[in-house]
Design an enzyme around this catalytic site. Structure first.
Site, PDB file in Angstrom:
ATOM      1  N   ARG A   1       0.821  -1.228   0.000  1.00  0.00           N
ATOM      2  CA  ARG A   1       0.000   0.000   0.000  1.00  0.00           C
ATOM      3  C   ARG A   1       0.853   1.276   0.000  1.00  0.00           C
ATOM      4  NH1 ARG A   1      -2.879  -3.298   3.388  1.00  0.00           N
ATOM      5  NH2 ARG A   1      -4.774  -4.082   2.419  1.00  0.00           N
TER       6      ARG A   1
ATOM      7  N   LYS B   1       2.850  11.768 -10.899  1.00  0.00           N
ATOM      8  CA  LYS B   1       2.018  10.871 -11.705  1.00  0.00           C
ATOM      9  C   LYS B   1       2.829   9.614 -12.004  1.00  0.00           C
ATOM     10  CE  LYS B   1      -0.011  13.997 -14.797  1.00  0.00           C
ATOM     11  NZ  LYS B   1      -0.606  14.088 -16.128  1.00  0.00           N
TER      12      LYS B   1
ATOM     13  N   GLU C   1      10.150  20.496 -24.631  1.00  0.00           N
ATOM     14  CA  GLU C   1       9.459  20.743 -23.356  1.00  0.00           C
ATOM     15  C   GLU C   1      10.115  21.905 -22.588  1.00  0.00           C
ATOM     16  OE1 GLU C   1       6.656  19.263 -22.336  1.00  0.00           O
ATOM     17  OE2 GLU C   1       6.534  17.352 -23.408  1.00  0.00           O
TER      18      GLU C   1
ATOM     19  N   LYS D   1       7.821  23.510 -13.901  1.00  0.00           N
ATOM     20  CA  LYS D   1       6.965  22.361 -13.551  1.00  0.00           C
ATOM     21  C   LYS D   1       6.739  22.320 -12.034  1.00  0.00           C
ATOM     22  CE  LYS D   1       5.046  18.143 -14.154  1.00  0.00           C
ATOM     23  NZ  LYS D   1       5.005  16.873 -14.809  1.00  0.00           N
TER      24      LYS D   1
ATOM     25  N   GLU E   1      -4.267  18.242 -11.077  1.00  0.00           N
ATOM     26  CA  GLU E   1      -4.665  18.551 -12.439  1.00  0.00           C
ATOM     27  C   GLU E   1      -6.094  19.083 -12.512  1.00  0.00           C
ATOM     28  OE1 GLU E   1      -3.922  15.207 -15.041  1.00  0.00           O
ATOM     29  OE2 GLU E   1      -2.570  16.411 -16.226  1.00  0.00           O
TER      30      GLU E   1
ATOM     31  N   ARG F   1      -2.488  23.160 -14.041  1.00  0.00           N
ATOM     32  CA  ARG F   1      -1.640  22.132 -14.668  1.00  0.00           C
ATOM     33  C   ARG F   1      -1.978  21.939 -16.143  1.00  0.00           C
ATOM     34  NH1 ARG F   1       0.327  17.302 -10.654  1.00  0.00           N
ATOM     35  NH2 ARG F   1       1.471  16.051 -12.131  1.00  0.00           N
TER      36      ARG F   1
ATOM     37  N   ASN G   1       0.023  21.434 -20.911  1.00  0.00           N
ATOM     38  CA  ASN G   1      -0.399  20.719 -22.115  1.00  0.00           C
ATOM     39  C   ASN G   1      -0.298  21.556 -23.379  1.00  0.00           C
ATOM     40  OD1 ASN G   1      -1.393  17.912 -21.629  1.00  0.00           O
ATOM     41  ND2 ASN G   1      -2.335  18.997 -19.940  1.00  0.00           N
TER      42      ASN G   1
ATOM     43  N   HIS H   1       0.262  20.062 -26.821  1.00  0.00           N
ATOM     44  CA  HIS H   1      -0.004  18.630 -26.713  1.00  0.00           C
ATOM     45  C   HIS H   1      -1.309  18.189 -27.384  1.00  0.00           C
ATOM     46  CE1 HIS H   1       3.384  18.752 -24.059  1.00  0.00           C
ATOM     47  NE2 HIS H   1       3.306  17.469 -23.771  1.00  0.00           N
TER      48      HIS H   1
ATOM     49  N   HIS I   1      -0.247  15.339 -29.521  1.00  0.00           N
ATOM     50  CA  HIS I   1      -0.646  13.945 -29.304  1.00  0.00           C
ATOM     51  C   HIS I   1      -1.270  13.353 -30.562  1.00  0.00           C
ATOM     52  CE1 HIS I   1      -0.775  14.202 -24.651  1.00  0.00           C
ATOM     53  NE2 HIS I   1       0.305  13.561 -25.055  1.00  0.00           N
TER      54      HIS I   1
ATOM     55  N   HIS J   1       7.834  11.879 -28.841  1.00  0.00           N
ATOM     56  CA  HIS J   1       6.878  12.752 -28.154  1.00  0.00           C
ATOM     57  C   HIS J   1       7.262  14.238 -28.279  1.00  0.00           C
ATOM     58  CE1 HIS J   1       4.006  14.084 -25.163  1.00  0.00           C
ATOM     59  NE2 HIS J   1       4.985  14.709 -24.548  1.00  0.00           N
TER      60      HIS J   1
HETATM   61  N1  LIG Z   1       4.493  10.781 -15.138  1.00  0.00           N
HETATM   62  C1  LIG Z   1       4.422  11.836 -15.904  1.00  0.00           C
HETATM   63  O1  LIG Z   1       4.011  12.922 -15.479  1.00  0.00           O
HETATM   64  C2  LIG Z   1       4.882  11.724 -17.321  1.00  0.00           C
HETATM   65  C3  LIG Z   1       5.044  12.871 -18.092  1.00  0.00           C
HETATM   66  C4  LIG Z   1       5.526  12.744 -19.390  1.00  0.00           C
HETATM   67  C5  LIG Z   1       5.823  11.499 -19.907  1.00  0.00           C
HETATM   68  N2  LIG Z   1       5.647  10.396 -19.133  1.00  0.00           N
HETATM   69  C6  LIG Z   1       5.993   9.049 -19.649  1.00  0.00           C
HETATM   70  O2  LIG Z   1       7.391   9.016 -19.839  1.00  0.00           O
HETATM   71  C7  LIG Z   1       7.700   8.057 -20.844  1.00  0.00           C
HETATM   72  C8  LIG Z   1       8.716   8.651 -21.790  1.00  0.00           C
HETATM   73  O3  LIG Z   1       9.856   8.996 -21.063  1.00  0.00           O
HETATM   74  P1  LIG Z   1      11.255   9.265 -21.770  1.00  0.00           P
HETATM   75  O4  LIG Z   1      11.044  10.155 -22.919  1.00  0.00           O
HETATM   76  O5  LIG Z   1      12.204   9.654 -20.708  1.00  0.00           O
HETATM   77  O6  LIG Z   1      11.578   7.861 -22.450  1.00  0.00           O
HETATM   78  P2  LIG Z   1      12.300   6.539 -21.961  1.00  0.00           P
HETATM   79  O7  LIG Z   1      12.200   6.349 -20.518  1.00  0.00           O
HETATM   80  O8  LIG Z   1      11.771   5.467 -22.846  1.00  0.00           O
HETATM   81  O9  LIG Z   1      13.827   6.820 -22.351  1.00  0.00           O
HETATM   82  C9  LIG Z   1      14.156   7.068 -23.709  1.00  0.00           C
HETATM   83  C10 LIG Z   1      15.307   6.164 -24.177  1.00  0.00           C
HETATM   84  O10 LIG Z   1      16.527   6.639 -23.634  1.00  0.00           O
HETATM   85  C11 LIG Z   1      17.236   5.578 -22.975  1.00  0.00           C
HETATM   86  N3  LIG Z   1      17.953   6.267 -21.898  1.00  0.00           N
HETATM   87  C12 LIG Z   1      17.423   6.833 -20.785  1.00  0.00           C
HETATM   88  N4  LIG Z   1      18.367   7.547 -20.144  1.00  0.00           N
HETATM   89  C13 LIG Z   1      19.505   7.418 -20.845  1.00  0.00           C
HETATM   90  C14 LIG Z   1      20.812   7.944 -20.691  1.00  0.00           C
HETATM   91  N5  LIG Z   1      21.104   8.821 -19.731  1.00  0.00           N
HETATM   92  N6  LIG Z   1      21.763   7.582 -21.574  1.00  0.00           N
HETATM   93  C15 LIG Z   1      21.445   6.743 -22.623  1.00  0.00           C
HETATM   94  N7  LIG Z   1      20.220   6.254 -22.844  1.00  0.00           N
HETATM   95  C16 LIG Z   1      19.264   6.593 -21.966  1.00  0.00           C
HETATM   96  C17 LIG Z   1      16.181   4.588 -22.599  1.00  0.00           C
HETATM   97  O11 LIG Z   1      16.711   3.278 -22.530  1.00  0.00           O
HETATM   98  C18 LIG Z   1      15.190   4.706 -23.757  1.00  0.00           C
HETATM   99  O12 LIG Z   1      15.623   3.907 -24.816  1.00  0.00           O
HETATM  100  C19 LIG Z   1       6.390   7.690 -21.515  1.00  0.00           C
HETATM  101  O13 LIG Z   1       5.999   6.414 -21.104  1.00  0.00           O
HETATM  102  C20 LIG Z   1       5.405   8.733 -20.994  1.00  0.00           C
HETATM  103  O14 LIG Z   1       4.096   8.229 -20.887  1.00  0.00           O
HETATM  104  C21 LIG Z   1       5.203  10.478 -17.859  1.00  0.00           C
END
Ligand SMILES: NC(=O)c1ccc[n+]([C@@H]2O[C@H](COP(=O)([O-])OP(=O)(O)OC[C@H]3O[C@@H](n4cnc5c(N)ncnc54)[C@H](O)[C@@H]3O)[C@@H](O)[C@H]2O)c1
Length: 368
Positions: free
Chosen positions: A118, A140, A182, A238, A248, A252, A256, A259, A263, A275
């Protein structure tokens, strides 16, 4: 920087070398139990192993799990594996999960922390520019469902966000570039000085349509220090917004910006566009909507496009069917009473939410 929410307040640290400071930060957070370090497979050896060694040298019990890179890891099966790993290893309520990687690991490990026993503490350690500026801050967490992305999740605020900008040196150039979208977005929505400093740096360095390399040159200490500082200020946006609107309900939504179209374009490209690349296209399209709504002038649209180009991002809308873009925009989570709530720029540093954009105007903006 401190995020303040009803659930908790927590520090957000963005600096070169930040990861090495984790052992000395943990006692102040009251985290004295075992540590469950979840690493993205791409960073496990390079950053995870030395971090685990430091933590063990400081007397902590550390368990390490490496997650296969890619969004497919945000799955019920991968979550179950993490749960099994922790339960069979004897996880206790006072333990903490450490998430080291991009948004995928942050979301997955954060949700594992939110749900095991939990809820146990989580520390977010983002290693992509996108996750530093966005995913790691705000609480999130979640995984994908076969019927859609991010459908299963929880708000679970971290106890600390530790973003080590040195980790960006190993990020593939395209992944780094998409993160700048971003950063620039945060300038547009809330911080004109950040936007201007991004412009000044690009001008000073002679970056134009296509910035050199991945915009990160580990051999150029002056540049990396300047970029780290700009990233810190983008994260601060942020931090401010999340502190104002934890769940949100209002402010917040401004995050977007870009986006709604972004999206749609991301989906129509079948995720061929990253993205951040889709958000850059979306920001340009949405700035054009604002211009046609007489909210801002062509100068604002041009400045934003020039800055996105300078940081290596394209702004042209791919030739998708406008009806398809609009249909996807109508499924956007910001739709209320069948009206899209658009986040539109009034000037650099200020956006407004509008739900009265006529369809004909939208079509003109998206055809441009
Ligand atoms: N929680 C939230 O508020 C929120 C907000 C935006 C996006 N997201 C989520 O985040 C995800 C995307 O995150 P992301 O863009 O960081 O992608 P990711 O986590 O897939 O990382 C991108 C790529 O970079 C590689 N990588 C990561 N760090 C590295 C480093 N320092 N050196 C070399 N390679 C590295 C990873 O293996 C991957 O192949 C999505 O699933 C999205 O839904 C969440």
């Amino acid at each position: 920087m401190i995020v303040t929410t009803t659930a908790a307040s927590y520090p957000v640290v963005v600096e070169s070398g930040a990861l090495a400071s984790l052992p000395e930060r943990l006692p102040a957070l009251g985290l004295r139990g075992a540590l469950w370090l979840v690493c993205d497979g791409a960073v496990a050896e390079r950053y995870g192993a030395p971090l685990a060694a430091r933590l063990r040298a400081a007397g902590h019990t550390v368990h390490v799990f490496s997650v296969p890179p890619g969004d497919a890891s945000k799955s019920p099966a991968q979550l179950a594996e993490l749960h099994t790993w922790m339960i069979s290893g004897g996880v206790e309520r006072r333990d903490a999960v450490l998430a080291l990687g991009g948004g995928v690991v942050g979301d997955l490990a954060g949700f594992a922390a939110a749900t095991i026993l939990r809820g146990v503490a989580v520390v977010q350690m983002p290693t992509t520019l996108l996750s530093m500026v966005d995913a790691a801050v705000g609480g999130k967490t979640g995984i994908n469902h076969p019927l859609g992305k991010n459908l299963i999740g929880a708000f679970h605020q971290p106890r600390l966000v530790l973003a080590d900008t040195d980790t960006l040196s190993s990020l593939p150039p395209r992944a780094l570039r998409e993160g700048w979208a971003e950063v620039i977005k945060h300038g547009v929505i809330r911080d004109a000085a950040l936007f201007e400093d991004l412009e000044r740096l690009a001008e000073g360095r002679g970056w134009s349509a296509q910035a050199p390399g991945g915009l990160w040159d580990a051999g150029d200490a002056g540049l990396t220090a300047q970029l780290s500082e700009l990233i810190r200020r983008a994260v601060a946006v942020k931090v401010e917004v999340v502190s104002i609107d934890e769940f949100e309900q209002g402010e917040r939504i401004t995050l977007n910006y870009g986006h709604t179209v972004g999206h749609a374009v991301e989906q129509l490209s079948q995720y061929g566009l990253l993205h951040g690349e889709a958000v850059a296209v979306g920001m340009h399209a949405e700035a054009r909507i604002a211009q046609l709504m007489d909210m801002c002038d062509g100068d604002m649209v041009g400045r934003q496009a020039a800055l996105l180009h300078a940081y290596g991002l394209e702004t042209a809308l791919p030739a998708y069917d406008v009806d398809a873009i609009l249909a996807l925009a109508m499924r956007d989570k910001k739709v209320q009473a069948k009206k899209i709530r658009w986040v539109l720029p009034a000037s650099v540093g200020a956006v407004r939410v509008r739900d009265d954009v006529p369809e004909g105007l939208l079509r003109r903006a998206l055809h441009a």
